[in-house]
Motif scaffolding. Sequence first.
Motif: not given
Length: 338
Positions: A27-31, A37-45
């Motif tokens: 279970f990865p850390s929150a960071s 999530e940030m990488v995914l958001s950048e790719k979709v954007s």
Amino acid sequence: MAVGWRVWCVPAVAALALALLFVACRFPSASAFRRKEMVLSEKVSQLMDWTSKRAVIRMNGDKFRRFVKGSPKNYSVIVMFTALEPHRQCLVCRQADEEFHILANSWRYSNAFTNKIFFAMVDFDDGSDVFQMLNMNSAPTFMNFPAKGKPKQSDTYELQVRGFSAEQIARWIADRTDVNIRIIRPANYAGPLMLGLLLAVIGGLVYLRRSNLDFLFNKTGWAFAALCFVLAMTSGQMWNHIRGPPYAHKNPHTGQVNYIHGSSQAQFVAETHIVLLFNGAVTLGIVLLCEAITSHMDIGKRKLMCAVGIVLVVVFFSWMLSVFKSKYHGYPYSFLMN
């Protein structure tokens, strides 16, 4: 007792440490989750920005590996692998490219547009490394890269069976992604203009011959028109209109061009023209045989018509039967030619 307690405690502490390490890895850390999530958001954007400019995103090897193959990813990508450069001489690629852009634009400007599916293309001259990575040796090829998991065999579009019309590709996409795309084609006025021109010519002829309209009751003229329509339909023109198959297929390794499809479930446009020619020649032969019997010409001309009619029927029927046998493997019959 102290020694016994320590002997018992050390393994327990080690087991607890291993358990904590397992949980941390599982279970990865929150960071780490936020970075993902940030990488995914950048790719979709970035994909949305490219799509707003062009419905089909042109990719090279680096873009393909990052946005199509790389994770994280919560979207599907429909990729057309093609070879559009003039020196490649891929006529089918240009035709498929037009249909693919119609499909992508229909999705881009529809009310149901979302960021769950994108359309991209990889040209061989821009991303030959991608072709090598996927062991791909022909173009055009359409593949669906799903949001989760690797592409399956059914994620590769059966171009030779279905053709490359936008409607057929849209049905395949609906099967693979549950995204239904309504195809909207640009207005094409060629059909109405040709129909209007034909009606104008017919109207002009009727007006010029208004004093004598016997030609409208000419049986030969009507029979010829009906025969042309029947030959066009029986040769597979309607199938071509619905499926949109390529004109022919060029082997990328040998350069050999095939005009006859090897399967009984598909055909090329050139194959339709060949079958139309064969049917027309056989029909002409039958007409000549009938005229040789019923006409009042001299016997020499009638013998010549009969000989030509027999040659046309025998030769072209033999060719047509050989084409049929090459498509329906195992068909036992042939005539003159194998």
